[in-house]
Design a protein around this motif. Structure first.
Motif, PDB file in Angstrom:
ATOM      1  N   GLU A  83      -4.532  -3.354   2.546  1.00  0.00           N
ATOM      2  CA  GLU A  83      -3.229  -3.999   2.727  1.00  0.00           C
ATOM      3  C   GLU A  83      -3.288  -5.493   2.396  1.00  0.00           C
ATOM      4  O   GLU A  83      -2.352  -6.054   1.822  1.00  0.00           O
ATOM      5  CB  GLU A  83      -2.725  -3.772   4.165  1.00  0.00           C
ATOM      6  N   LEU A  84      -4.409  -6.127   2.732  1.00  0.00           N
ATOM      7  CA  LEU A  84      -4.596  -7.544   2.351  1.00  0.00           C
ATOM      8  C   LEU A  84      -4.632  -7.682   0.829  1.00  0.00           C
ATOM      9  O   LEU A  84      -4.102  -8.638   0.266  1.00  0.00           O
ATOM     10  CB  LEU A  84      -5.894  -8.099   2.952  1.00  0.00           C
ATOM     11  N   GLU A  85      -5.263  -6.715   0.155  1.00  0.00           N
ATOM     12  CA  GLU A  85      -5.341  -6.760  -1.315  1.00  0.00           C
ATOM     13  C   GLU A  85      -3.967  -6.537  -1.954  1.00  0.00           C
ATOM     14  O   GLU A  85      -3.647  -7.165  -2.959  1.00  0.00           O
ATOM     15  CB  GLU A  85      -6.347  -5.723  -1.839  1.00  0.00           C
ATOM     16  N   HIS A  86      -3.183  -5.639  -1.380  1.00  0.00           N
ATOM     17  CA  HIS A  86      -1.810  -5.453  -1.872  1.00  0.00           C
ATOM     18  C   HIS A  86      -1.063  -6.789  -1.790  1.00  0.00           C
ATOM     19  O   HIS A  86      -0.396  -7.197  -2.740  1.00  0.00           O
ATOM     20  CB  HIS A  86      -1.057  -4.421  -1.018  1.00  0.00           C
ATOM     21  N   GLN A 127      -8.168  -3.389  -4.870  1.00  0.00           N
ATOM     22  CA  GLN A 127      -7.328  -2.311  -4.318  1.00  0.00           C
ATOM     23  C   GLN A 127      -7.914  -0.958  -4.712  1.00  0.00           C
ATOM     24  O   GLN A 127      -8.091  -0.076  -3.869  1.00  0.00           O
ATOM     25  CB  GLN A 127      -5.902  -2.373  -4.872  1.00  0.00           C
ATOM     26  N   ASP A 128      -8.211  -0.811  -5.997  1.00  0.00           N
ATOM     27  CA  ASP A 128      -8.770   0.460  -6.497  1.00  0.00           C
ATOM     28  C   ASP A 128     -10.058   0.816  -5.768  1.00  0.00           C
ATOM     29  O   ASP A 128     -10.275   1.965  -5.394  1.00  0.00           O
ATOM     30  CB  ASP A 128      -9.063   0.359  -8.001  1.00  0.00           C
ATOM     31  N   MET A 155      -0.267   2.556   2.126  1.00  0.00           N
ATOM     32  CA  MET A 155       0.685   2.071   1.122  1.00  0.00           C
ATOM     33  C   MET A 155       1.424   0.845   1.640  1.00  0.00           C
ATOM     34  O   MET A 155       2.384   0.385   1.044  1.00  0.00           O
ATOM     35  CB  MET A 155       1.668   3.181   0.745  1.00  0.00           C
ATOM     36  N   SER A 156       0.962   0.321   2.783  1.00  0.00           N
ATOM     37  CA  SER A 156       1.606  -0.859   3.361  1.00  0.00           C
ATOM     38  C   SER A 156       1.026  -2.144   2.781  1.00  0.00           C
ATOM     39  O   SER A 156      -0.003  -2.133   2.123  1.00  0.00           O
ATOM     40  CB  SER A 156       1.419  -0.871   4.874  1.00  0.00           C
TER      41      SER A 156
END
Ligand SMILES: [Fe+2]
Ligand SMILES: [Fe+2]
Length: 151
Positions: A18-21, A57-58, A73-74
């Protein structure tokens, strides 16, 4: 690995995802705000860093899948900034938060070493991501003109 610690680790990995998103979106958004005479190299650099965050993320997603978890997905909180200095300072702060968070994950993986069959992959990948974030810190400090301050 014990069921409890695996669940705890999955929770931490999903928080990292979520941090990476958030980081990916934030870098791309900030890159659009930068203008002026010397803007181009900074925009380029922010977009390159965004791409690293996308790769992270990947990696986190596949580690979560490997452990039998469901990738989040957040998105963690994003932070607005307006001027070049504010943008660089904000992202430097967030990179440091990421390193602190991932270091906790790394320490947990090391503590659980030898208890499962994915320990080396986990250790290698998380370590690699931390090293990337440390490079981002260096880059942002260079752009801010305070090289080596965080050593
Ligand atoms: Fe990252
Ligand atoms: Fe980063």
């Amino acid at each position: 690995m014990e069921k409890m610690s695996k669940e705890e680790l999955l929770k931490m990995l999903n928080h990292a995802l979520e941090l990476e998103h958030a980081a990916y979106i934030q870098y791309l958004s900030h890159a659009e705000l930068i203008e002026g005479e010397n803007a181009e190299p900074i925009i380029e650099r922010l977009k390159e860093i965004a791409n690293d965050e996308k790769n992270h993320q990947d990696k986190f997603r596949s580690l979560i899948g490997m452990l039998g978890g469901i990738p989040s997905m957040s998105i963690a909180e994003t932070h607005p900034a307006r001027t070049i200095r504010e943008i660089l300072e904000q992202n430097l702060k967030d990179e440091k938060e990421a390193v602190d968070t991932y270091r906790k994950i790394y320490e947990m993986i090391v503590k659980e070493r030898g208890k499962g069959y994915y320990d080396m992959i986990l250790e290698h990948e998380v370590r690699h991501i931390i090293m990337d974030e440390q490079e981002h810190i260096t880059e942002l400090e260079l752009l801010l003109g305070k090289s080596g301050e965080s050593y």
